[in-house]
Design an enzyme around this catalytic site. Structure first.
Site, PDB file in Angstrom:
ATOM      1  CB  CYS A   1       1.493   3.089  -0.069  1.00 17.05           C
ATOM      2  SG  CYS A   1       1.988   1.584   0.759  1.00 17.05           S
TER       3      CYS A   1
ATOM      4  CG  HIS B   1      -3.202   4.660  -3.120  1.00 17.25           C
ATOM      5  ND1 HIS B   1      -4.431   4.685  -3.732  1.00 17.25           N
ATOM      6  CD2 HIS B   1      -2.675   3.437  -3.383  1.00 17.25           C
ATOM      7  CE1 HIS B   1      -4.650   3.512  -4.323  1.00 17.25           C
ATOM      8  NE2 HIS B   1      -3.593   2.739  -4.133  1.00 17.25           N
TER       9      HIS B   1
ATOM     10  NE  ARG C   1      -5.630  -3.277  -3.079  1.00 12.94           N
ATOM     11  CZ  ARG C   1      -5.520  -3.336  -4.400  1.00 12.94           C
ATOM     12  NH1 ARG C   1      -6.570  -3.209  -5.170  1.00 12.94           N
ATOM     13  NH2 ARG C   1      -4.371  -3.543  -4.975  1.00 12.94           N
TER      14      ARG C   1
ATOM     15  CB  CYS D   1      -1.065  -2.572  -2.805  1.00 12.92           C
ATOM     16  SG  CYS D   1      -2.476  -1.546  -3.270  1.00 12.92           S
TER      17      CYS D   1
END
Lengths: 269, 208, 103, 157
Positions: A178, A182, A226, A230
């Site tokens: 992730c 991010h 979401r 992802c």
């Protein structure tokens, strides 16, 4: 190389780079215009309305509504509940987000089998998802409130720690985690800005906008989707709906997003 | 030992209001790994296996998300350098037009597009890099590569560097965010050559 | 069964502004499903808005209107408490009418 | 009640449908449905063919037609906001056409007296293209156009 020649080369380089800078500026301006123009009407309102209807309608083997569902603020309290999720629930002895909690209520109150309640979490063209509608309704009932997901219970703290681990865990054929996308501010993928989800200022702005109507998908998508999406882009396998992995990642993100105002369901690309 | 302590301290500070961490590093890893595995109950088993099973580079880079200690970084770079297979012919340049298509294309290796003998996978370079100036929709996770060859010179050395970088980015930057396109079988030898040409051919729009 | 529209009608000065969101697939008839079969066209073909029985807007649409369509316009007149009624009909003959009170 | 109406309507073609609606007291005669859907215009492959099918001839460029709330760039071609405002006296209708769509005509709005000559909607665009606003006013046809770029927004591919 003579100095005149060098100057000429420099001029060419400048001439070549200058329009790029301009183009980039106008691209961003154009996208901003686009987003402004879309703000006029958010189709998510159609989901909110359908969700409210589903919430109040008697359904399931027991033919009861969800109006006595406890989303953390007591049975039947929808107002403000979304702003305090995910959280620990004593009856299930688990940390749950809005969607996994809705599953619990569909099972315990309405008598659905768990696998039926979890069967259709994400809509497809021509096939509505009740979960998307219910989550839209529940989230909209916290609009304008500050997110305040608790981190006091040991299970909530544990979920945060596991979420932290998973957020940074690289794997798969592309080595993605992730945090690949991010963890840093000011970056984008194609033209899409990437929020740094461990930066409270940025997390507060984005975590609080899910669920959202996504124009690219013609549907409201939830936080569960979401994460699923992802993982898909990360070249990870299909993440189970309402899995503990999803909850842990949400608890982790919510920690940084706490204090941000809920603006869900929002409207996004 | 020292790094472990530092990592734990860092986590505590990050956790902020969660006063103390409750899990030891081992517990955290064991539980999180089990949790992750349990969350992939549906879908392709081989794909799940590949994600559940990290390789050494992935595991080490995950362990040090902020910055990897120098000694570990050099160990990773050494092992990754050894994976690079240069073309037997010695020719590193393909066709920049194909390279541009590969750079635009993000197809492949997701659970909806796991690969097909008839459809090569994409490199998706524009997701993270600026390349040809006509493409306005480019990402900024990686540096701009506009005028890459022009700025560095169209030399064998630079071509070799680019081929190696695309093949295995971790050989020169241990925990780079860039996928290891050759090492992990995302792009073929020919495709990597095409991408090299996109960056290194004087006729490529990247260098115009 | 078609879902209700979301209609918002607000009066400001002499004009009433109407904003409508409709729930519809707006399938073009050019897309293929996972099996490669063409998904048949399915889209709203006509939209009518009326205020006190008077047509204030009518439209014909093709499949190029976006999924879950949005429409906004203004008309002269209209007072708080008046009704605005919107009807759509799609190419399968399905229709939906909803009403909103001007606020 | 709405469900019942829908049932009545199912399977109805244009004219029959109108008759049923009128008979049911649901629509007053003269409400817009009197016009059957203009198949020829919506299936036309070019702007000129579509305008012709709408009953218009040569179009005069007009500065009195402006695009409002219409971006230069769309992050997603599936939803492109388009607003058209005409200040041409006696504007009767506004059509929106996307040049590079397989069938350019997206929508045509009839503007009765008393309704402002401004409409906003959202269209699909397969690729970057010129978008045309064609206005019929006092029997004449006017046009304005604007280029809209469609980009890839997110993770791509």
């Amino acid at each position: 190389m003579s100095s005149t020649m060098r100057a000429a080369v420099a001029a060419v380089v400048l001439a070549c780079t200058a329009p790029i800078v301009l183009a980039q500026g106008s691209t961003e301006k154009g996208i901003e215009q686009y987003r402004q123009a879309l703000k006029e009407g958010n189709p998510a309102e159609l989901w909110e309305a359908r969700g409210e209807d589903l919430w109040k309608r008697k359904r399931g083997p027991k033919n009861v509504s969800l109006e006595q569902c406890d989303l953390g603020q007591g049975p039947g309290v929808v107002r403000g509940a979304y702003a305090h999720l995910p959280r620990y629930f004593a009856d299930t002895d688990k940390v749950q987000d809005a969607e996994s909690r809705l599953v619990t209520c569909m099972v315990t109150l309405q008598g659905f089998k768990e696998e039926d309640a979890k069967k259709n979490p994400f809509s497809a063209p021509g096939r509505h998802s009740d979960m998307e509608a219910l989550t839209s309704y529940v989230a909209a009932e916290s609009k304008g409130m500050k997110l305040n997901a608790p981190l006091a219970h040991p299970k909530e703290r544990e979920a945060f720690e596991l979420g932290d681990y998973l957020f940074h865990r690289r794997a798969g054929p592309h080595d993605y985690s992730c945090s690949t996308c991010h963890a840093e501010s000011g970056k984008r993928i194609r033209l899409q800005e990437l929020p740094a989800l461990t930066d409270p200022g940025e997390a507060q702005k984005v975590f609080t906008t899910w669920p959202a109507y996504r124009v690219s998908q013609g549907s409201v998508r939830t936080m569960q989707h979401r994460l699923y999406d992802c993982y898909w882009q990360m070249r990870h396998p299909q993440l189970d709906f309402a899995s503990d992995t999803a909850t842990a990642l949400m608890v982790y993100m919510a920690k940084f997003a706490n204090g941000g105002e809920v603006h869900a369901p929002a409207l996004k690309r | 030992m020292k790094t472990t302590m530092l990592a734990v301290a860092g986590l505590t500070i990050m956790a902020g209001c969660a006063a103390t961490t409750q899990l030891t590093e081992n517990e955290r890893q064991t539980r999180a790994e089990a949790m992750l595995k349990a969350g992939f109950s549906k879908g392709n088993k081989a794909m799940a296996e590949r994600v559940v099973q990290q390789d050494e580079t992935q595991a080490l880079c995950s362990k040090y998300p902020e910055s990897v200690p120098e000694a570990i970084a050099s160990r990773i770079q050494e092992s990754q350098q050894a994976t690079i297979r240069y073309p037997a012919s010695g020719n590193l340049m393909g066709d920049w037009r194909q390279g541009e298509k590969i750079a635009q294309d993000g197809w492949g290796m997701r659970f909806t597009d796991m690969g097909s003998p008839n459809r090569p996978m994409g490199g998706n370079c524009y997701a993270c890099h600026q390349l040809a100036p006509d493409e306005l929709s480019y990402g900024t996770l990686g540096p701009s590569l506009y005028q890459f060859g022009k700025a560095r010179g169209y030399t064998d050395e630079v071509r070799r560097y680019v081929y190696g970088k695309v093949y295995n980015a971790k050989a020169t930057n241990a925990c780079s965010n860039m996928p290891r396109f050759g090492h992990n079988g995302i792009l073929t030898e020919q495709q990597i050559k095409d991408v090299v040409a996109l960056l290194m051919d004087p006729a490529s729009p990247v260098n115009r | 069964m078609a879902d209700p529209m979301k209609i918002r009608a607000t009066v400001a000065g002499d004009a009433t502004e109407v904003k409508v969101l409709m729930s519809h697939e707006m399938e073009t008839g050019q897309r293929k499903d996972a099996q490669g079969k063409t998904i048949p066209a399915w889209f709203i073909q006509s939209v009518t808005a009326a205020w006190n029985g008077k047509t204030v807007l009518s439209a014909q649409w093709g499949p190029a209107i976006s999924k879950n369509p949005f429409l906004s316009f203004k008309f002269e007149g209209g007072a708080k408490g008046d009704k605005v009624k919107v009807t759509w009909i799609d190419n399968k003959g399905e229709t939906r009418t909803d009403e909103a009170t001007i606020g | 009640m709405d469900a019942r109406r829908r049932d009545v309507l199912k399977g109805g073609g244009g004219a029959t449908l109108l008759a049923v609606l009128t008979a049911a007291g649901w629509l007053k005669p003269g409400e817009a449905l009197a016009q059957a859907w203009n198949k020829a215009a919506f299936e036309a492959r070019t702007i000129d063919e579509a305008v012709k099918a709408l009953g218009g001839g040569a179009q005069a460029q007009s500065k009195d037609i402006v695009f409002v709330s219409t971006p230069d760039i769309a992050e997603n071609g599936a939803v492109v906001p388009i607003g058209v405002s005409s200040s041409i006296p006696k504007t009767e209708s506004i059509a929106i056409l996307v040049e590079k769509n397989p069938s350019p005509l997206a929508a045509v709005f009839s503007i009765p007296a008393g309704t402002g000559p401004t409409v906003t909607t959202r269209v699909k665009m397969g690729q970057s293209s010129n978008v045309y606003a064609v206005v019929k006013a006092d029997g004449k046809v006017f046009v304005a156009s604007k280029e809209i770029k469609v980009t890839l927004g997110g993770c791509g591919g």
